[in-house]
Design a protein around this motif. Structure first.
Motif, PDB file in Angstrom:
ATOM      1  N   LEU A   1      34.111  43.680  49.092  1.00 54.38           N
ATOM      2  CA  LEU A   1      33.974  42.628  48.737  1.00 54.38           C
ATOM      3  C   LEU A   1      32.616  42.447  47.400  1.00 54.38           C
ATOM      4  O   LEU A   1      32.029  41.818  48.137  1.00 54.38           O
ATOM      5  N   PHE A   2      31.950  44.009  47.602  1.00 52.92           N
ATOM      6  CA  PHE A   2      30.822  43.070  46.748  1.00 52.92           C
ATOM      7  C   PHE A   2      30.900  44.229  45.400  1.00 52.92           C
ATOM      8  O   PHE A   2      32.032  44.625  44.953  1.00 52.92           O
ATOM      9  N   SER A   3      29.998  44.266  44.830  1.00 58.66           N
ATOM     10  CA  SER A   3      30.394  45.016  42.954  1.00 58.66           C
ATOM     11  C   SER A   3      30.566  46.647  43.420  1.00 58.66           C
ATOM     12  O   SER A   3      30.066  46.910  44.081  1.00 58.66           O
ATOM     13  N   ARG A   4      30.832  46.880  42.350  1.00 57.63           N
ATOM     14  CA  ARG A   4      31.136  48.412  42.072  1.00 57.63           C
ATOM     15  C   ARG A   4      29.910  49.327  42.150  1.00 57.63           C
ATOM     16  O   ARG A   4      30.376  50.021  42.862  1.00 57.63           O
ATOM     17  N   ARG A   5      29.407  48.050  41.180  1.00 59.89           N
ATOM     18  CA  ARG A   5      28.115  49.543  41.309  1.00 59.89           C
ATOM     19  C   ARG A   5      27.023  49.385  42.679  1.00 59.89           C
ATOM     20  O   ARG A   5      26.569  50.991  42.951  1.00 59.89           O
ATOM     21  N   ALA A   6      26.499  48.716  43.192  1.00 54.59           N
ATOM     22  CA  ALA A   6      26.688  48.666  44.375  1.00 54.59           C
ATOM     23  C   ALA A   6      27.482  50.439  45.759  1.00 54.59           C
ATOM     24  O   ALA A   6      26.692  50.286  45.829  1.00 54.59           O
ATOM     25  N   LEU A   7      28.643  49.684  45.364  1.00 52.41           N
ATOM     26  CA  LEU A   7      29.400  51.183  46.471  1.00 52.41           C
ATOM     27  C   LEU A   7      29.139  52.466  45.992  1.00 52.41           C
ATOM     28  O   LEU A   7      29.076  53.286  46.807  1.00 52.41           O
ATOM     29  N   ARG A   8      29.314  52.448  44.266  1.00 52.48           N
ATOM     30  CA  ARG A   8      29.346  53.955  43.988  1.00 52.48           C
ATOM     31  C   ARG A   8      27.542  53.676  44.485  1.00 52.48           C
ATOM     32  O   ARG A   8      27.599  55.784  44.200  1.00 52.48           O
ATOM     33  N   ALA A   9      26.365  53.549  44.353  1.00 55.66           N
ATOM     34  CA  ALA A   9      25.147  53.312  44.926  1.00 55.66           C
ATOM     35  C   ALA A   9      24.447  54.564  46.274  1.00 55.66           C
ATOM     36  O   ALA A   9      23.758  55.075  46.360  1.00 55.66           O
TER      37      ALA A   9
ATOM     38  N   ASP B   1      40.985  46.252  43.524  1.00 54.32           N
ATOM     39  CA  ASP B   1      40.139  47.207  43.865  1.00 54.32           C
ATOM     40  C   ASP B   1      39.370  47.407  45.894  1.00 54.32           C
ATOM     41  O   ASP B   1      38.368  47.326  45.464  1.00 54.32           O
ATOM     42  N   ASP B   2      40.416  45.931  46.583  1.00 51.23           N
ATOM     43  CA  ASP B   2      39.590  46.015  47.476  1.00 51.23           C
ATOM     44  C   ASP B   2      39.357  47.148  48.186  1.00 51.23           C
ATOM     45  O   ASP B   2      38.709  46.740  49.253  1.00 51.23           O
ATOM     46  N   ASN B   3      40.449  48.211  49.027  1.00 52.41           N
ATOM     47  CA  ASN B   3      40.964  49.511  49.332  1.00 52.41           C
ATOM     48  C   ASN B   3      40.670  50.970  48.986  1.00 52.41           C
ATOM     49  O   ASN B   3      41.879  51.346  48.929  1.00 52.41           O
TER      50      ASN B   3
ATOM     51  N   GLY C   1      45.213  30.777  57.120  1.00 45.39           N
ATOM     52  CA  GLY C   1      47.131  31.243  55.807  1.00 45.39           C
ATOM     53  C   GLY C   1      47.555  31.455  55.800  1.00 45.39           C
ATOM     54  O   GLY C   1      48.931  31.291  55.205  1.00 45.39           O
ATOM     55  N   GLN C   2      46.718  30.487  54.391  1.00 47.28           N
ATOM     56  CA  GLN C   2      47.078  30.226  53.498  1.00 47.28           C
ATOM     57  C   GLN C   2      47.253  31.238  52.522  1.00 47.28           C
ATOM     58  O   GLN C   2      46.857  32.651  52.880  1.00 47.28           O
ATOM     59  N   VAL C   3      48.223  30.952  51.252  1.00 46.08           N
ATOM     60  CA  VAL C   3      48.802  32.674  50.251  1.00 46.08           C
ATOM     61  C   VAL C   3      47.622  32.668  49.769  1.00 46.08           C
ATOM     62  O   VAL C   3      46.565  31.450  49.276  1.00 46.08           O
ATOM     63  N   ALA C   4      47.095  33.525  49.387  1.00 50.96           N
ATOM     64  CA  ALA C   4      46.147  33.919  48.791  1.00 50.96           C
ATOM     65  C   ALA C   4      46.852  35.303  47.505  1.00 50.96           C
ATOM     66  O   ALA C   4      48.049  35.535  47.277  1.00 50.96           O
ATOM     67  N   HIS C   5      45.120  36.052  47.173  1.00 54.67           N
ATOM     68  CA  HIS C   5      45.926  36.681  46.262  1.00 54.67           C
ATOM     69  C   HIS C   5      46.734  37.859  45.943  1.00 54.67           C
ATOM     70  O   HIS C   5      47.075  38.048  47.237  1.00 54.67           O
ATOM     71  N   ASP C   6      47.315  38.725  45.349  1.00 54.52           N
ATOM     72  CA  ASP C   6      48.208  39.704  45.933  1.00 54.52           C
ATOM     73  C   ASP C   6      47.926  41.021  46.453  1.00 54.52           C
ATOM     74  O   ASP C   6      46.312  41.744  46.327  1.00 54.52           O
ATOM     75  N   GLN C   7      48.095  41.750  47.282  1.00 53.57           N
ATOM     76  CA  GLN C   7      47.760  42.601  47.917  1.00 53.57           C
ATOM     77  C   GLN C   7      47.909  44.113  47.703  1.00 53.57           C
ATOM     78  O   GLN C   7      48.878  44.333  47.197  1.00 53.57           O
ATOM     79  N   TYR C   8      46.846  44.988  47.075  1.00 50.78           N
ATOM     80  CA  TYR C   8      47.250  46.324  46.305  1.00 50.78           C
ATOM     81  C   TYR C   8      46.516  47.484  47.988  1.00 50.78           C
ATOM     82  O   TYR C   8      46.250  46.940  48.540  1.00 50.78           O
ATOM     83  N   GLY C   9      47.337  48.297  47.715  1.00 48.88           N
ATOM     84  CA  GLY C   9      46.589  49.329  47.963  1.00 48.88           C
ATOM     85  C   GLY C   9      46.296  50.742  46.775  1.00 48.88           C
ATOM     86  O   GLY C   9      46.575  50.816  46.150  1.00 48.88           O
TER      87      GLY C   9
ATOM     88  N   THR D   1      47.772  69.882  48.943  1.00 47.93           N
ATOM     89  CA  THR D   1      47.824  68.706  48.412  1.00 47.93           C
ATOM     90  C   THR D   1      48.254  67.386  49.059  1.00 47.93           C
ATOM     91  O   THR D   1      49.052  67.778  50.183  1.00 47.93           O
ATOM     92  N   ILE D   2      47.386  66.489  49.084  1.00 45.91           N
ATOM     93  CA  ILE D   2      47.544  64.636  49.788  1.00 45.91           C
ATOM     94  C   ILE D   2      47.691  63.720  48.907  1.00 45.91           C
ATOM     95  O   ILE D   2      47.905  63.896  47.830  1.00 45.91           O
ATOM     96  N   ARG D   3      48.474  62.798  49.810  1.00 48.70           N
ATOM     97  CA  ARG D   3      48.741  62.100  49.359  1.00 48.70           C
ATOM     98  C   ARG D   3      48.235  60.667  50.168  1.00 48.70           C
ATOM     99  O   ARG D   3      48.866  60.554  50.950  1.00 48.70           O
ATOM    100  N   ALA D   4      47.080  60.435  49.301  1.00 48.24           N
ATOM    101  CA  ALA D   4      46.250  59.674  50.209  1.00 48.24           C
ATOM    102  C   ALA D   4      46.256  57.730  50.108  1.00 48.24           C
ATOM    103  O   ALA D   4      45.838  57.931  48.411  1.00 48.24           O
ATOM    104  N   VAL D   5      46.415  57.114  51.002  1.00 49.13           N
ATOM    105  CA  VAL D   5      46.880  55.248  50.912  1.00 49.13           C
ATOM    106  C   VAL D   5      46.000  54.749  51.373  1.00 49.13           C
ATOM    107  O   VAL D   5      45.481  55.046  52.388  1.00 49.13           O
ATOM    108  N   SER D   6      45.093  53.814  50.762  1.00 49.06           N
ATOM    109  CA  SER D   6      44.035  53.269  51.572  1.00 49.06           C
ATOM    110  C   SER D   6      44.368  51.930  51.501  1.00 49.06           C
ATOM    111  O   SER D   6      44.891  51.251  50.185  1.00 49.06           O
TER     112      SER D   6
END
Length: 299
Positions: A91-99, A117-119, A148-156, A169-174
């Motif tokens: 839940l923070f910036s892409r740049r921070a996680l890459r760094a 891109d949450d996961n 418990g209210q409806v929020a945005h769609d959830q992705y893996g 070979t692996i198929r990894a899912v977060s």
């Protein structure tokens, strides 16, 4: 004074070493003698027979973490030797996680609608070759934390990775399941949060699709904050009954070792590589333990 004769094999090796050193100093190259080639081939064969292991980790990031905190937590988890890490709640910036990642690592964080891109998944490029990655919509209606209210769609986030040394070979899912999902007194779903329970069922169905749609040679591996305490998952309506049971997945069973018990590394059993051991890392900046599962070749 008597001298012990030097065995011919040892003498040949000494001469080969001296010749190699001389060639290195002079900058010239020449074909190695037959004995040296034989010794080199023998060493290569011995190395190829060594047991190959790889590590997979899951780490939930606390909202608002800065680079120093993420570097600390990722460094702790990396001490367990993983070459793949599935993150949740980025839940923070892409740049921070890459760094926060080592230079040899790449971050798989697809762009798209809110929640895509949450996961993300991080991969050591020296160990794995990326064949494909994408974001998978797991449910279009879900929950909002605490209310418990409806929020945005959830992705893996999904990544198909081939091991550079073994070709495995692996198929990894977060992914991340809904909060307030588990009634720990009954061991079943928390039906007071019926929206979250139904969202979890839809997500579990999609996870099963991702596994069943993979080629047989791909080992399915999931990394999640499942929000279900493993040793209190007592019905067929949560993680065991909807994900790990139907797909025949083994997990780290984190609930038996203390901590939150809701963070999982899960993997397909029908594979040459099985979970051999796992380590839980605590004392992190985030409010979850980091789990590292080590896979070992068993056949």
């Amino acid at each position: 004074m008597f001298f012990r004769p030097v065995p011919p094999r040892v003498l040949v090796r000494s001469l080969v070493s001296a010749l190699a050193a001389l060639l290195l100093l002079t900058g010239t190259t020449a074909p190695l003698p037959a004995q040296a080639r034989e010794d080199t081939a023998s060493s290569t064969r011995s190395a190829s027979k060594l047991p190959v292991r790889f590590g997979v980790a899951t780490l939930n990031l606390r909202k608002g973490m800065r680079v120093p905190g993420m570097r600390h937590d990722i460094g702790r988890v990396l001490s367990g030797g993983p070459s793949v890490i599935g993150f949740q709640e980025r839940l923070f910036s892409r740049r921070a996680l890459r760094a926060s990642l080592p230079e040899a690592w790449t971050l798989l964080m697809p762009k798209g609608p809110t929640g895509t891109d949450d996961n993300p998944i991080a991969v050591d490029k020296r160990v794995w070759k990326l064949e494909k990655t994408w974001s998978a919509l797991l449910t279009g209606r879900t929950w909002r934390r605490q209310t418990g209210q409806v929020a945005h769609d959830q992705y893996g986030v999904v990544a198909v990775l081939r091991h550079r040394r073994t070709g495995h070979t692996i198929r990894a899912v977060s992914f991340h399941l809904p909060n307030h999902l588990h009634n720990r007194h009954t061991g079943g779903p928390n039906y007071r949060n019926m929206g979250g329970v139904r969202a979890m069922w839809r997500m579990a169905s999609r996870i099963r699709d991702l596994k069943e749609g993979a080629p047989p040679r791909h080992q399915f591996i999931g990394m999640c904050d499942c929000n279900v305490t493993e040793n209190r998952d007592l019905t067929d309506n949560l993680v065991k009954g909807r994900i790990t049971g139907p797909l025949r997945l083994e997990t780290n069973w984190s609930g038996r070792k203390g901590g939150s018990g809701i963070d999982y590394v899960m993997a397909e059993r029908r594979s040459p590589y099985r979970i051999d051991s796992f380590v839980m890392y605590r004392r992190l900046v985030t409010d979850h333990p980091g789990i590292v599962a080590t896979f070992r070749r068993v056949r």
